[in-house]
Write a protein that holds these residues in place. Structure first.
Motif, mmCIF file in Angstrom:
data_model
loop_
_atom_site.group_PDB
_atom_site.id
_atom_site.type_symbol
_atom_site.label_atom_id
_atom_site.label_comp_id
_atom_site.label_asym_id
_atom_site.label_seq_id
_atom_site.Cartn_x
_atom_site.Cartn_y
_atom_site.Cartn_z
ATOM 1 N N ILE A 287 0.818 -1.225 0.000
ATOM 2 C CA ILE A 287 0.000 0.000 0.000
ATOM 3 C C ILE A 287 0.848 1.269 0.000
ATOM 4 N N PRO A 288 1.890 1.388 0.868
ATOM 5 C CA PRO A 288 2.718 2.605 0.799
ATOM 6 C C PRO A 288 3.416 2.759 -0.551
ATOM 7 N N ILE A 289 3.863 1.645 -1.137
ATOM 8 C CA ILE A 289 4.514 1.708 -2.458
ATOM 9 C C ILE A 289 3.513 2.182 -3.503
ATOM 10 N N TYR A 290 2.312 1.639 -3.421
ATOM 11 C CA TYR A 290 1.265 2.045 -4.368
ATOM 12 C C TYR A 290 0.914 3.519 -4.211
ATOM 13 N N ASP A 291 0.740 3.933 -2.949
ATOM 14 C CA ASP A 291 0.275 5.297 -2.685
ATOM 15 C C ASP A 291 1.353 6.350 -2.936
ATOM 16 N N ARG A 292 2.614 6.029 -2.603
ATOM 17 C CA ARG A 292 3.688 7.019 -2.664
ATOM 18 C C ARG A 292 4.501 6.979 -3.954
ATOM 19 N N ILE A 293 4.487 5.843 -4.645
ATOM 20 C CA ILE A 293 5.322 5.728 -5.844
ATOM 21 C C ILE A 293 4.488 5.522 -7.111
ATOM 22 N N LEU A 294 3.640 4.464 -7.101
ATOM 23 C CA LEU A 294 2.898 4.138 -8.313
ATOM 24 C C LEU A 294 1.862 5.197 -8.682
ATOM 25 N N VAL A 295 1.130 5.696 -7.678
ATOM 26 C CA VAL A 295 0.092 6.698 -7.973
ATOM 27 C C VAL A 295 0.687 7.987 -8.541
ATOM 28 N N PRO A 296 1.763 8.567 -7.944
ATOM 29 C CA PRO A 296 2.349 9.775 -8.550
ATOM 30 C C PRO A 296 2.836 9.559 -9.990
ATOM 31 N N ILE A 297 3.434 8.389 -10.259
ATOM 32 C CA ILE A 297 3.885 8.103 -11.624
ATOM 33 C C ILE A 297 2.691 8.030 -12.570
ATOM 34 N N ALA A 298 1.646 7.304 -12.153
ATOM 35 C CA ALA A 298 0.444 7.183 -12.984
ATOM 36 C C ALA A 298 -0.238 8.534 -13.169
ATOM 37 N N ARG A 299 -0.182 9.376 -12.126
ATOM 38 C CA ARG A 299 -0.825 10.691 -12.190
ATOM 39 C C ARG A 299 -0.191 11.569 -13.271
ATOM 40 N N THR A 300 1.137 11.473 -13.408
ATOM 41 C CA THR A 300 1.817 12.275 -14.433
ATOM 42 C C THR A 300 1.473 11.785 -15.841
ATOM 43 N N LEU A 301 1.156 10.489 -15.949
ATOM 44 C CA LEU A 301 0.834 9.931 -17.265
ATOM 45 C C LEU A 301 -0.628 10.140 -17.642
ATOM 46 N N THR A 302 -1.523 9.982 -16.668
ATOM 47 C CA THR A 302 -2.961 10.045 -16.965
ATOM 48 C C THR A 302 -3.603 11.378 -16.631
ATOM 49 N N ARG A 303 -2.907 12.190 -15.792
ATOM 50 C CA ARG A 303 -3.429 13.471 -15.314
ATOM 51 C C ARG A 303 -4.731 13.303 -14.507
ATOM 52 N N LYS A 304 -4.890 12.137 -13.906
ATOM 53 C CA LYS A 304 -6.033 11.902 -13.027
ATOM 54 C C LYS A 304 -5.555 12.011 -11.574
ATOM 55 N N PRO A 305 -6.343 12.631 -10.679
ATOM 56 C CA PRO A 305 -5.916 12.804 -9.286
ATOM 57 C C PRO A 305 -5.539 11.487 -8.599
ATOM 58 N N SER A 306 -6.257 10.407 -8.950
ATOM 59 C CA SER A 306 -5.995 9.120 -8.316
ATOM 60 C C SER A 306 -5.016 8.265 -9.109
ATOM 61 N N GLY A 307 -4.458 8.793 -10.170
ATOM 62 C CA GLY A 307 -3.523 8.028 -10.992
ATOM 63 C C GLY A 307 -4.235 7.154 -11.994
ATOM 64 N N ILE A 308 -4.999 6.189 -11.505
ATOM 65 C CA ILE A 308 -5.842 5.361 -12.357
ATOM 66 C C ILE A 308 -7.257 5.391 -11.791
ATOM 67 N N THR A 309 -8.232 5.062 -12.609
ATOM 68 C CA THR A 309 -9.617 5.078 -12.140
ATOM 69 C C THR A 309 -9.864 3.897 -11.210
#
Length: 572
Positions: free
Chosen positions: A389-411
């Motif tokens: 969960i910390p890896i998802y919240d702190r690393i994966l979501v910010p990376i996805a957010r820059t790619l998708t421009r969605k606040p949650s990274g992915i839907t």
């Protein structure tokens, strides 16, 4: 001074401190400075940690109790575990309905806690009653089975389902009540509310990890009565902790308008009555005038007929508003997503049944003369969740957010689908590991010696448990957020209950599948896939079937997710 979200609206500090729609424990308007927020959430998260500890203390090792103390076959025990888990997953629908329509969440939690404690107390009593001596046991195919008196069995199952009833009222209401402590209309509390769900799941996993690590050892190596008694004591402590926070809680004010269940039900009834009614020109013109203010979605157009009076007009004869119809559509949109997630729940049911039985047959030594209980392997699911969960919240979501421009990274739906894919992979891995286990039994001539430990390390099972945990981070958390977010505001408890019902129905389907396969493969002297001698069974075939079903379920899920329309105002 202005209230956040109402620019230009001057308000006194006192009015700004008031939380609209909520009261404190004395029935007065709730204030941000003295109620709700993290001061209340800490109590509720603590209660959830204790509740999950208690529930998992029963569930984690249940199949071993049924096959050991109650002398049931492996297939029968797995069916009973799945049926009980399924019932526990469906009863939250009843608890949520009672809470949202009549008692409120606070009272429902207290009543459910008493049921919980009574069930655990009776369960402890059934475990400490005298059991048959070894001389009363029957030997069959080198597998020892003992069965206690019928009255003891009845008491055990009555207690077990009383625990399920307690969980049915406790589980959906506690989480919704915790979320109620944060005002989504306030920017700061809105952020804290999002964080609450993360900490909530952390607490849930923490409670289960302790259970699998500690209680499983006590139950298998010390005493079943103590193993069931400790959860009872913990649940009493949970109730006291919840009551201790009473003065800090915010309580939602029930509005005087009709129940959301009544409103939504009326839409379906009115639409059915007007099934053959054609809209008149007047109705068309009125719809055009209302459109700028109330946008009518184009999905499920048949429900739009609930807006019509029997004569086809939209005069005084109509019983439903556009908001009512949109609420009904929002609920109806959830069902294809709900149904296509059932296969995921079937797969999830295996961790507490056949995974545990596999672990019993292999070498569980971890050094220093310590053998870990097979059921404690489920702790790796919780540990992987806590780490991911910390890896998802702190690393994966910010990376996805820059790619998708969605606040949650992915839907939310993308998150759920990712977990379903990983779940299918876990079944492939489980099938390959089981093939390895069966081959080991054959190579060492241990096929007909089920009570002899196979020379195969327990760590072979670790990948399938870890994959389960990673898939939970995506799918379970995603489902929780999705059903909470997409139902009408007044049905938050029901939304959480709907997500829990997926797990419940999935457990029932798992039980049905096991029963059907047992009958199909166990006749004419054949060895069933679920033979009590696991070295003669074929769990690998069963896992391949589940992998195939997972692929089909994922395909259907992607089809419906592609056309799903999120509710307006959703954060995705």
């Amino acid at each position: 001074m202005t209230i956040a979200g109402t620019p230009g609206g001057p308000e006194s500090p006192l009015l700004e401190d008031i939380v609209d729609g909520y009261t404190d424990h004395n029935g007065r308007p709730a204030r941000r400075s003295t109620s709700g927020g993290w001061r209340s959430a800490y109590f509720i998260i603590g209660v959830e940690v204790a509740e999950r500890f208690a529930y998992s203390g029963v569930q984690a090792n249940l199949i071993n109790y049924l096959t050991g103390r109650l002398g049931q076959s492996m297939a029968t025990a797995a069916e009973n575990v799945n049926t009980w888990s399924g019932t526990g997953g469906l009863l939250p629908l009843v608890g949520a309905f009672v809470a949202d329509s009549y008692l409120g969440r606070y009272r429902t939690i207290i009543i459910a806690s008493f049921l919980y404690i009574l069930g655990l107390g009776l369960l402890t009593l059934s475990a400490v009653l005298p059991s048959p001596s070894p001389s009363d046991c029957k030997e069959s195919n080198q597998i020892t089975s003992c069965s206690p008196p019928q009255l003891q069995i009845i008491l055990f199952f009555f207690s077990l389902y009383l625990v399920a009833a307690g969980q049915g009222g406790h589980k959906p209401c506690t989480q919704a009540f915790g979320a109620d402590q944060f005002d989504g209309r306030n920017p700061e509390e809105c952020k804290a509310k999002s964080s609450f769900f993360n900490w909530w799941y952390f607490g849930l996993c923490f409670g289960t990890v302790i259970t699998y690590s500690v209680l499983s050892y006590i139950q298998e190596n010390l005493n079943w009565g103590l193993g069931f008694g400790i959860p009872c004591v913990v649940m009493i402590a949970a109730l006291l902790l919840f009551l201790l926070g009473t003065r800090t809680y915010r309580y939602s004010v029930k509005k005087d308008e009709k129940s959301p269940f009544v409103r939504i039900g009326k839409v379906f009834i009115a639409a059915a009555k007007n099934w053959q009614t054609m809209p008149s020109l007047v109705a068309t013109e009125e719809s055009a005038r209302e459109a700028p203010h109330h946008q009518v979605s184009q999905q499920f157009k048949c429900l739009n007929k609930a807006l019509l009076a029997p004569d086809g007009s939209k005069g005084n004869g109509r019983q439903c508003t556009i908001d009512d119809v949109e609420e009904a559509k929002a609920v109806l949109r959830l069902f294809p997503m709900w149904a296509t997630c059932l296969v995921y729940a079937i797969v999830l049911a295996q961790s507490s049944t056949f995974f545990t039985k596999q672990g019993i047959t292999i070498d569980r030594s971890i050094g220093w003369g310590i053998d870990i209980p097979a059921s404690s392997l489920q702790a790796f699911i919780g540990l992987s969740i806590v780490l991911i969960i910390p890896i998802y919240d702190r690393i994966l979501v910010p990376i996805a957010r820059t790619l998708t421009r969605k606040p949650s990274g992915i839907t939310m739906l993308q998150r759920i689908g990712t977990g379903m894919f990983l779940s299918a992979i876990s079944m492939v891995v489980a099938a390959l590991v089981e093939m390895k286990r069966l081959k080991t039994a054959q190579e060492h001539g241990l096929v007909d010696m089920p009570n002899v430990t196979l020379p195969m390390s327990v760590w072979w099972l670790l990948p399938q448990y870890i994959l389960f945990g990673v898939s939970d981070v995506f799918t379970i958390v995603g489902l929780q957020e999705f059903f909470y977010d997409q139902v009408p505001i007044e049905l938050r408890s029901v939304g959480i209950a709907l997500y829990l019902s997926i797990l419940g129905v999935g457990s029932f389907l798992s039980s049905f599948l096991i029963s059907a396969i047992e009958k199909a493969t166990g006749g004419d002297g054949q060895h069933s896939w679920f033979n009590d001698n696991l070295n003669r069974a074929h769990l690998d075939y069963y896992y391949w079937v589940l992998a195939g079903l997972s692929a089909v379920g994922l395909s259907l899920y992607l089809y419906f997710a592609k056309s799903y329309i999120y509710n307006r105002g959703s954060t995705l």
